[in-house]
Write a protein that holds these residues in place. Sequence first.
Motif, PDB file in Angstrom:
ATOM      1  N   ILE A 217       0.811  -1.220   0.000  1.00 59.72           N
ATOM      2  CA  ILE A 217       0.000   0.000   0.000  1.00 59.72           C
ATOM      3  C   ILE A 217       0.845   1.271   0.000  1.00 59.72           C
ATOM      4  CG2 ILE A 217      -1.948  -1.140   1.115  1.00 59.72           C
ATOM      5  CD1 ILE A 217      -1.161   0.424   3.668  1.00 59.72           C
ATOM      6  N   LEU A 218       2.159   1.132  -0.092  1.00 52.94           N
ATOM      7  CA  LEU A 218       3.038   2.306  -0.049  1.00 52.94           C
ATOM      8  C   LEU A 218       2.726   3.283  -1.181  1.00 52.94           C
ATOM      9  CD1 LEU A 218       5.316   3.696   1.412  1.00 52.94           C
ATOM     10  CD2 LEU A 218       6.932   2.414   0.011  1.00 52.94           C
ATOM     11  N   GLU A 219       2.441   2.761  -2.364  1.00 54.02           N
ATOM     12  CA  GLU A 219       2.120   3.640  -3.487  1.00 54.02           C
ATOM     13  C   GLU A 219       0.828   4.420  -3.216  1.00 54.02           C
ATOM     14  OE1 GLU A 219       1.207   3.469  -8.270  1.00 54.02           O
ATOM     15  OE2 GLU A 219       2.121   1.730  -7.297  1.00 54.02           O
ATOM     16  N   TYR A 220      -0.148   3.786  -2.574  1.00 55.40           N
ATOM     17  CA  TYR A 220      -1.401   4.468  -2.234  1.00 55.40           C
ATOM     18  C   TYR A 220      -1.166   5.569  -1.208  1.00 55.40           C
ATOM     19  CZ  TYR A 220      -3.617   0.608  -4.689  1.00 55.40           C
ATOM     20  OH  TYR A 220      -3.988  -0.296  -5.633  1.00 55.40           O
ATOM     21  N   VAL A 221      -0.259   5.316  -0.279  1.00 56.88           N
ATOM     22  CA  VAL A 221       0.077   6.327   0.729  1.00 56.88           C
ATOM     23  C   VAL A 221       0.724   7.531   0.054  1.00 56.88           C
ATOM     24  CG1 VAL A 221       1.540   6.804   2.731  1.00 56.88           C
ATOM     25  CG2 VAL A 221       0.236   4.679   2.616  1.00 56.88           C
ATOM     26  N   GLN A 222       1.584   7.271  -0.923  1.00 60.62           N
ATOM     27  CA  GLN A 222       2.216   8.378  -1.635  1.00 60.62           C
ATOM     28  C   GLN A 222       1.182   9.184  -2.423  1.00 60.62           C
ATOM     29  OE1 GLN A 222       5.112   6.017  -3.700  1.00 60.62           O
ATOM     30  NE2 GLN A 222       6.677   6.371  -2.140  1.00 60.62           N
ATOM     31  N   TRP A 223       0.227   8.507  -3.055  1.00 55.18           N
ATOM     32  CA  TRP A 223      -0.843   9.217  -3.754  1.00 55.18           C
ATOM     33  C   TRP A 223      -1.715   9.993  -2.770  1.00 55.18           C
ATOM     34  CZ3 TRP A 223      -1.191  10.688  -8.519  1.00 55.18           C
ATOM     35  CH2 TRP A 223      -0.512   9.989  -9.508  1.00 55.18           C
ATOM     36  N   ALA A 224      -1.949   9.415  -1.621  1.00 53.68           N
ATOM     37  CA  ALA A 224      -2.729  10.118  -0.596  1.00 53.68           C
ATOM     38  C   ALA A 224      -2.007  11.399  -0.178  1.00 53.68           C
ATOM     39  CB  ALA A 224      -2.971   9.210   0.607  1.00 53.68           C
ATOM     40  N   GLY A 225      -0.692  11.351  -0.096  1.00 52.67           N
ATOM     41  CA  GLY A 225       0.085  12.551   0.222  1.00 52.67           C
ATOM     42  C   GLY A 225      -0.096  13.640  -0.819  1.00 52.67           C
ATOM     43  N   ILE A 226      -0.175  13.247  -2.086  1.00 52.93           N
ATOM     44  CA  ILE A 226      -0.408  14.223  -3.158  1.00 52.93           C
ATOM     45  C   ILE A 226      -1.808  14.815  -3.037  1.00 52.93           C
ATOM     46  CG2 ILE A 226      -0.667  14.468  -5.661  1.00 52.93           C
ATOM     47  CD1 ILE A 226       1.623  12.373  -5.895  1.00 52.93           C
ATOM     48  N   VAL A 227      -2.796  13.965  -2.733  1.00 49.10           N
ATOM     49  CA  VAL A 227      -4.171  14.448  -2.576  1.00 49.10           C
ATOM     50  C   VAL A 227      -4.267  15.420  -1.401  1.00 49.10           C
ATOM     51  CG1 VAL A 227      -6.531  13.754  -1.987  1.00 49.10           C
ATOM     52  CG2 VAL A 227      -5.236  12.461  -3.694  1.00 49.10           C
ATOM     53  N   VAL A 228      -3.623  15.072  -0.285  1.00 51.64           N
ATOM     54  CA  VAL A 228      -3.642  15.964   0.882  1.00 51.64           C
ATOM     55  C   VAL A 228      -2.952  17.282   0.538  1.00 51.64           C
ATOM     56  CG1 VAL A 228      -2.752  16.269   3.224  1.00 51.64           C
ATOM     57  CG2 VAL A 228      -3.854  14.132   2.572  1.00 51.64           C
ATOM     58  N   GLY A 229      -1.850  17.215  -0.198  1.00 51.43           N
ATOM     59  CA  GLY A 229      -1.178  18.435  -0.647  1.00 51.43           C
ATOM     60  C   GLY A 229      -2.105  19.303  -1.478  1.00 51.43           C
ATOM     61  N   ALA A 230      -2.877  18.670  -2.373  1.00 51.48           N
ATOM     62  CA  ALA A 230      -3.837  19.415  -3.207  1.00 51.48           C
ATOM     63  C   ALA A 230      -4.928  20.041  -2.339  1.00 51.48           C
ATOM     64  CB  ALA A 230      -4.447  18.489  -4.253  1.00 51.48           C
ATOM     65  N   ILE A 231      -5.385  19.314  -1.330  1.00 51.01           N
ATOM     66  CA  ILE A 231      -6.401  19.857  -0.416  1.00 51.01           C
ATOM     67  C   ILE A 231      -5.864  21.099   0.294  1.00 51.01           C
ATOM     68  CG2 ILE A 231      -7.627  19.423   1.763  1.00 51.01           C
ATOM     69  CD1 ILE A 231      -7.914  16.492   0.787  1.00 51.01           C
ATOM     70  N   PHE A 232      -4.623  21.025   0.767  1.00 56.56           N
ATOM     71  CA  PHE A 232      -4.041  22.177   1.452  1.00 56.56           C
ATOM     72  C   PHE A 232      -3.805  23.345   0.493  1.00 56.56           C
ATOM     73  CE2 PHE A 232      -2.473  19.237   4.938  1.00 56.56           C
ATOM     74  CZ  PHE A 232      -3.321  19.759   5.884  1.00 56.56           C
ATOM     75  N   ILE A 233      -3.447  23.058  -0.763  1.00 55.31           N
ATOM     76  CA  ILE A 233      -3.273  24.133  -1.742  1.00 55.31           C
ATOM     77  C   ILE A 233      -4.597  24.846  -1.975  1.00 55.31           C
ATOM     78  CG2 ILE A 233      -2.862  24.605  -4.202  1.00 55.31           C
ATOM     79  CD1 ILE A 233      -0.605  22.524  -4.073  1.00 55.31           C
ATOM     80  N   LEU A 234      -5.666  24.060  -2.181  1.00 55.59           N
ATOM     81  CA  LEU A 234      -6.979  24.667  -2.389  1.00 55.59           C
ATOM     82  C   LEU A 234      -7.425  25.465  -1.172  1.00 55.59           C
ATOM     83  CD1 LEU A 234      -8.796  21.770  -4.266  1.00 55.59           C
ATOM     84  CD2 LEU A 234      -7.984  23.943  -5.214  1.00 55.59           C
ATOM     85  N   ARG A 235      -7.128  24.955   0.012  1.00 55.57           N
ATOM     86  CA  ARG A 235      -7.490  25.669   1.245  1.00 55.57           C
ATOM     87  C   ARG A 235      -6.689  26.964   1.355  1.00 55.57           C
ATOM     88  NH1 ARG A 235      -8.347  28.557   4.770  1.00 55.57           N
ATOM     89  NH2 ARG A 235      -9.060  28.154   6.868  1.00 55.57           N
ATOM     90  N   ALA A 236      -5.425  26.919   0.919  1.00 52.00           N
ATOM     91  CA  ALA A 236      -4.594  28.123   0.979  1.00 52.00           C
ATOM     92  C   ALA A 236      -5.071  29.182  -0.008  1.00 52.00           C
ATOM     93  CB  ALA A 236      -3.138  27.765   0.697  1.00 52.00           C
ATOM     94  N   ILE A 237      -5.495  28.753  -1.190  1.00 50.98           N
ATOM     95  CA  ILE A 237      -5.994  29.712  -2.179  1.00 50.98           C
ATOM     96  C   ILE A 237      -7.256  30.376  -1.651  1.00 50.98           C
ATOM     97  CG2 ILE A 237      -6.995  29.950  -4.478  1.00 50.98           C
ATOM     98  CD1 ILE A 237      -5.045  27.711  -5.346  1.00 50.98           C
ATOM     99  N   GLY A 238      -8.166  29.574  -1.136  1.00 51.26           N
ATOM    100  CA  GLY A 238      -9.370  30.124  -0.519  1.00 51.26           C
ATOM    101  C   GLY A 238     -10.492  30.376  -1.498  1.00 51.26           C
ATOM    102  N   ASP A 239     -11.452  31.167  -1.049  1.00 42.20           N
ATOM    103  CA  ASP A 239     -12.654  31.435  -1.849  1.00 42.20           C
ATOM    104  C   ASP A 239     -12.706  32.873  -2.360  1.00 42.20           C
ATOM    105  OD1 ASP A 239     -13.140  32.823   0.449  1.00 42.20           O
ATOM    106  OD2 ASP A 239     -15.148  32.042   0.747  1.00 42.20           O
ATOM    107  N   PHE A 240     -11.595  33.583  -2.308  1.00 39.92           N
ATOM    108  CA  PHE A 240     -11.490  34.969  -2.758  1.00 39.92           C
ATOM    109  C   PHE A 240     -12.326  35.936  -1.928  1.00 39.92           C
ATOM    110  CE2 PHE A 240     -10.659  32.298  -6.444  1.00 39.92           C
ATOM    111  CZ  PHE A 240      -9.393  32.737  -6.787  1.00 39.92           C
TER     112      PHE A 240
END
Length: 129
Positions: free
Chosen positions: A78-101
């Motif tokens: 499942i290591l590859e899935y964990v790495q993909w999950a890290g990318i998804v979490v990174g994307a979530i934090f990026i979207l949260r950082a950008i915000g809703d204007f």
Amino acid sequence: MQSLVALSMFSILSIIALIHVYWAFGGKKGVQLAIPKLEGSNAFTPGARVTFLVAMCLSLFAALSLGLIQLVFIEPEILEYVQWAGIVVGAIFILRAIGDFNLVGFTKKTNRGILPCLIVCSTLHCVYC
């Protein structure tokens, strides 16, 4: 260096998760700083269940930060899935950082707090590891 970053992110996210648990069980301290204001009143009122769900997600993200550099045991299958999950979490934090204007993120109309800085650090960690 990766271990230091992972442990830092684990600590920060765990503390934020504990704060959300405190709020979910009725704590009031710091709530006014966390909820955006719209025309002098709270823009929304999160319920206890939603706040607790956020706390659980933050706890999962904290554990993931340790899993990304294998400070906790991860099955090789499942290591590859964990790495993909890290990318998804990174994307979530990026979207949260950008915000809703309007109310949250870097694009919000009022600047206060250090949350955007923490979000960028979290994102860099998830992408870097």
